[in-house]
Write an enzyme that holds these catalytic residues in place. Structure first.
Site, PDB file in Angstrom:
ATOM      1  N   SER A  10       0.612  -1.258  -0.166  1.00 27.44           N
ATOM      2  CA  SER A  10      -0.394  -0.128   0.368  1.00 27.44           C
ATOM      3  C   SER A  10       0.726   0.807   0.003  1.00 27.44           C
ATOM      4  CB  SER A  10      -0.558   0.158   1.477  1.00 27.44           C
ATOM      5  OG  SER A  10      -1.187   1.230   1.459  1.00 27.44           O
ATOM      6  N   HIS A  35      -0.854  -1.240  -4.632  1.00 25.41           N
ATOM      7  CA  HIS A  35      -2.258  -1.234  -4.061  1.00 25.41           C
ATOM      8  C   HIS A  35      -2.530   0.432  -3.639  1.00 25.41           C
ATOM      9  CE1 HIS A  35      -5.596  -2.154  -1.169  1.00 25.41           C
ATOM     10  NE2 HIS A  35      -5.266  -0.992  -0.729  1.00 25.41           N
ATOM     11  N   ASP A  37      -5.068   3.646  -2.048  1.00 21.96           N
ATOM     12  CA  ASP A  37      -5.706   3.819  -1.625  1.00 21.96           C
ATOM     13  C   ASP A  37      -6.075   5.066  -1.531  1.00 21.96           C
ATOM     14  OD1 ASP A  37      -6.046   1.174   0.180  1.00 21.96           O
ATOM     15  OD2 ASP A  37      -3.561   2.031   1.136  1.00 21.96           O
ATOM     16  N   MET A  39      -9.136   8.103  -0.348  1.00 22.03           N
ATOM     17  CA  MET A  39      -9.521   8.120   0.797  1.00 22.03           C
ATOM     18  C   MET A  39     -10.314   9.713   0.059  1.00 22.03           C
ATOM     19  SD  MET A  39      -7.221   6.932   4.033  1.00 22.03           S
ATOM     20  CE  MET A  39      -6.584   4.816   3.622  1.00 22.03           C
ATOM     21  N   HIS A  68      -8.136   1.167  -4.301  1.00 20.21           N
ATOM     22  CA  HIS A  68      -9.037   0.464  -3.799  1.00 20.21           C
ATOM     23  C   HIS A  68      -9.588   2.490  -2.862  1.00 20.21           C
ATOM     24  CE1 HIS A  68      -8.961  -0.291   0.827  1.00 20.21           C
ATOM     25  NE2 HIS A  68     -10.526  -0.139   0.237  1.00 20.21           N
ATOM     26  N   MET A  70     -12.153   4.301  -1.487  1.00 16.42           N
ATOM     27  CA  MET A  70     -13.046   4.726   0.053  1.00 16.42           C
ATOM     28  C   MET A  70     -13.456   6.304  -0.010  1.00 16.42           C
ATOM     29  SD  MET A  70      -9.734   3.087   2.259  1.00 16.42           S
ATOM     30  CE  MET A  70      -8.819   3.599   0.755  1.00 16.42           C
ATOM     31  N   MET A 139     -11.087  -5.845   5.211  1.00 15.80           N
ATOM     32  CA  MET A 139     -10.650  -5.418   5.088  1.00 15.80           C
ATOM     33  C   MET A 139     -10.523  -5.735   6.696  1.00 15.80           C
ATOM     34  SD  MET A 139     -10.031  -2.288   3.807  1.00 15.80           S
ATOM     35  CE  MET A 139      -8.962  -2.011   4.535  1.00 15.80           C
ATOM     36  N   ASP A 177      -6.092  -6.340   3.784  1.00 17.26           N
ATOM     37  CA  ASP A 177      -6.180  -5.028   3.992  1.00 17.26           C
ATOM     38  C   ASP A 177      -6.028  -4.649   5.032  1.00 17.26           C
ATOM     39  OD1 ASP A 177      -5.279  -2.880   3.339  1.00 17.26           O
ATOM     40  OD2 ASP A 177      -6.489  -2.142   2.225  1.00 17.26           O
TER      41      ASP A 177
HETATM   42  C1  DX5 Z   1      -6.521   1.155   5.298  1.00 16.29           C
HETATM   43  C2  DX5 Z   1      -6.154   1.256   3.532  1.00 16.29           C
HETATM   44  C3  DX5 Z   1      -4.493   0.081   4.301  1.00 16.29           C
HETATM   45  C4  DX5 Z   1      -3.720   0.675   4.998  1.00 16.29           C
HETATM   46  C5  DX5 Z   1      -2.990  -0.633   5.209  1.00 16.29           C
HETATM   47  O1  DX5 Z   1      -7.087   1.616   5.076  1.00 16.29           O
HETATM   48  O2  DX5 Z   1      -7.243   0.870   3.057  1.00 16.29           O
HETATM   49  O3  DX5 Z   1      -4.307  -0.183   2.671  1.00 16.29           O
HETATM   50  O4  DX5 Z   1      -2.943   1.863   4.058  1.00 16.29           O
HETATM   51  O5  DX5 Z   1      -1.728   0.241   5.705  1.00 16.29           O
HETATM   52  P1  DX5 Z   1      -1.579  -0.835   6.814  1.00 16.29           P
HETATM   53  O6  DX5 Z   1      -0.727  -2.278   5.527  1.00 16.29           O
HETATM   54  O7  DX5 Z   1      -0.267  -0.161   7.501  1.00 16.29           O
HETATM   55  O8  DX5 Z   1      -2.388  -2.047   8.552  1.00 16.29           O
HETATM   56 ZN    ZN Z   2      -6.658  -0.533   1.042  1.00 20.70          ZN
END
Ligand code: DX5
Ligand code: ZN
Length: 220
Positions: A10, A35, A37, A39, A68, A70, A139, A177
């Site tokens: 990620s 990956h 993320d 948000m 991903h 969100m 998740m 994840d």
């Molecule tokens: C959280 C993300 C993850 C996150 C994982 O909302 O979707 O991808 O970055 O981070 P670690 O591996 O540090 O838990």
């Molecule tokens: Zn993620």
């Protein structure tokens, strides 16, 4: 068996001032998916990056871009991420009442479609879209931040979804994840996950450690 495990670093834990080089470095280090993320400060309490950044980063790796989302609403942004170079687009079952339609839209753009479940969301939510997904993301933390603790009840959910995938009789990635590290990776694999997302555990120690970190996560 474990040789089939894919690692999806990620980039949330990468150096944001240096993202292109970071992506090139994890690619060289053995990442399978990149990956990303996304948000929105609405569906989750954090804001990260948008499609223009994905587009700018696309040239730094030939690996699968696993995006991903969100975000809510999600539909108005799917096409922008597809055009930016996403290979897999994962949406949240909780982010829209019409995720069947959103998944159809992702597929119509020629992209792989993923569906994600928050820790409190039961597997039955996705029972009737299993025939159209390419990836299920469990998740194992509440989404929004890296560096959180793995929620152990995710393991049961992974096992249940592994059985749902077996019923489909075709390959569907089962991704986990959140909080994946050297202590939790093997239990997620044993429960049935085949793609491990890891932010903190991949990027800890800086670029010299990435290959070692990825190898350790992949298991024996
Ligand atoms: C959280 C993300 C993850 C996150 C994982 O909302 O979707 O991808 O970055 O981070 P670690 O591996 O540090 O838990
Ligand atoms: Zn993620």
């Amino acid at each position: 068996m474990t040789s089939n495990i894919k690692i999806a670093p990620s980039i949330l834990s990468a150096d944001f001032a240096n993202l292109g080089q970071e992506i090139a470095a994890i690619t060289t280090a053995g990442a399978d998916y990149i990956h990303v993320d996304v948000m929105d400060g609405h569906f989750v309490p954090n804001i990260t990056i948008g499609p223009d950044v994905v587009k700018a980063l696309r040239g730094y790796s030939d690996k699968i871009f696993d995006v991903h989302l969100m975000i809510s609403p999600v539909d108005p942004y799917i096409e922008s991420f597809a055009n930016a170079g996403a290979d897999i687009i994962t949406i949240h079952a909780e982010a829209t009442p019409h995720f069947h339609r959103s998944l159809q839209f992702i597929k119509s753009l020629g992209k792989k479609a993923g569906i994600s479940l928050n820790p409190a969301t039961p597997p039955c939510m996705i029972e009737h879209v299993m025939d159209m997904v390419d990836l299920v993301l469990v998740m194992s933390v509440n989404p929004g931040f890296g560096g959180q603790k793995f929620i152990a009840s995710s393991l049961d959910k992974i096992s249940t979804i592994r059985k749902m995938i077996e019923k489909q009789g075709r390959h569907i990635d089962l991704q986990v994840d959140g909080g994946i590290n050297m202590d939790t990776a093997q239990s997620a694999i044993d429960a049935g996950a085949n793609v491990l997302v890891a932010g903190t555990a991949t990027f800890v120690g800086g670029p010299d450690k990435y290959a070692e970190n990825i190898k350790a996560l992949r298991g024996k």
